[in-house]
Design an enzyme around this catalytic site. Structure first.
Site, mmCIF file in Angstrom:
data_model
loop_
_atom_site.group_PDB
_atom_site.id
_atom_site.type_symbol
_atom_site.label_atom_id
_atom_site.label_comp_id
_atom_site.label_asym_id
_atom_site.label_seq_id
_atom_site.Cartn_x
_atom_site.Cartn_y
_atom_site.Cartn_z
ATOM 1 N N GLU A 109 -1.273 -1.478 -4.848
ATOM 2 C CA GLU A 109 -2.513 -0.746 -5.101
ATOM 3 C C GLU A 109 -2.291 0.284 -6.197
ATOM 4 O O GLU A 109 -1.307 1.012 -6.199
ATOM 5 C CB GLU A 109 -3.006 -0.049 -3.835
ATOM 6 C CG GLU A 109 -4.340 0.643 -4.024
ATOM 7 C CD GLU A 109 -4.903 1.224 -2.743
ATOM 8 O OE1 GLU A 109 -5.778 2.102 -2.853
ATOM 9 O OE2 GLU A 109 -4.483 0.813 -1.649
ATOM 10 N N ASP B 39 0.887 -1.166 0.000
ATOM 11 C CA ASP B 39 0.000 0.000 0.000
ATOM 12 C C ASP B 39 0.925 1.215 0.000
ATOM 13 O O ASP B 39 1.469 1.581 1.043
ATOM 14 C CB ASP B 39 -0.896 -0.011 1.235
ATOM 15 C CG ASP B 39 -1.793 1.216 1.313
ATOM 16 O OD1 ASP B 39 -2.284 1.664 0.260
ATOM 17 O OD2 ASP B 39 -1.987 1.736 2.428
ATOM 18 N N ASP C 291 -2.341 0.791 7.451
ATOM 19 C CA ASP C 291 -1.545 0.674 6.227
ATOM 20 C C ASP C 291 -1.073 -0.758 6.001
ATOM 21 O O ASP C 291 -1.034 -1.232 4.866
ATOM 22 C CB ASP C 291 -0.357 1.637 6.271
ATOM 23 C CG ASP C 291 -0.813 3.087 6.257
ATOM 24 O OD1 ASP C 291 -1.409 3.507 5.247
ATOM 25 O OD2 ASP C 291 -0.589 3.801 7.252
#
Length: 173
Positions: free
Chosen positions: A67, A8, A139
């Site tokens: 992502e 991420d 996260d």
């Protein structure tokens, strides 16, 4: 058996999550955050790159998923986030890993069942699915969700008789 590193990306905090997959089982190997300490963007990008290289050395993943960024609060934030993604992708390609990209909606849908899930819902489902004693920090949970999404997408394509490289992987070479 596959070991998947999910990321991420962020210019200040980059989450990572590592899972091992065999058959229908997913096993938690590790997760955490790379917190950059410098105010200078080039130094932060190097910290992200170096941190992910160390994680790759430690866990020896065979697959890498990240992502895909589609929006940010402003143009400057979007540029910094894109550069953080770039540092992460370069770390993966230097290690010879294939790179898969997923949108936030795809990730949430794979883990929670709806693309509109809140962060707390993602954390809860990651905790439940990986049988963790506590919810990971946001996260890290997002990064684990990226890895889980990659695994589910790969398994679905294989089950349908397709090849996992079709429409799923973004290869950088």
């Amino acid at each position: 058996m596959a070991i998947i590193l999910g990321v991420d990306p962020g210019s200040r905090i980059t989450g990572y999550g590592v899972i091992q997959c065999q058959g229908r089982h997913q096993l938690y190997l590790g997760s955490g955050c790379i917190r950059t300490s410098s105010d200078e963007l080039p130094d932060r990008l190097k910290q992200i790159f170096d941190g992910l290289q160390e994680i790759i050395r430690q866990y020896q993943p065979s697959q890498f998923a990240i992502e895909r960024v589609f929006m940010a609060k402003n143009a400057d934030s979007a540029l910094k986030l894109g550069q953080a993604r770039g540092a992460a992708i370069v770390a993966a390609t230097v290690a010879g890993l294939p790179v898969a990209e997923y949108s936030a909606t795809q990730i949430k849908n794979a883990v929670v069942g709806t693309g509109r899930a809140q962060k707390a819902q993602v954390q809860h489902m990651v905790q439940q699915m990986l049988k963790l004693p506590a919810a990971p920090q946001a996260d890290a949970a997002d990064a684990l969700a990226v890895a889980m999404c990659h695994y589910h997408t790969h398994q679905s394509l294989v089950a349908l008789g397709g090849r996992a490289s079709v429409r799923t992987y973004g290869r950088y070479r």
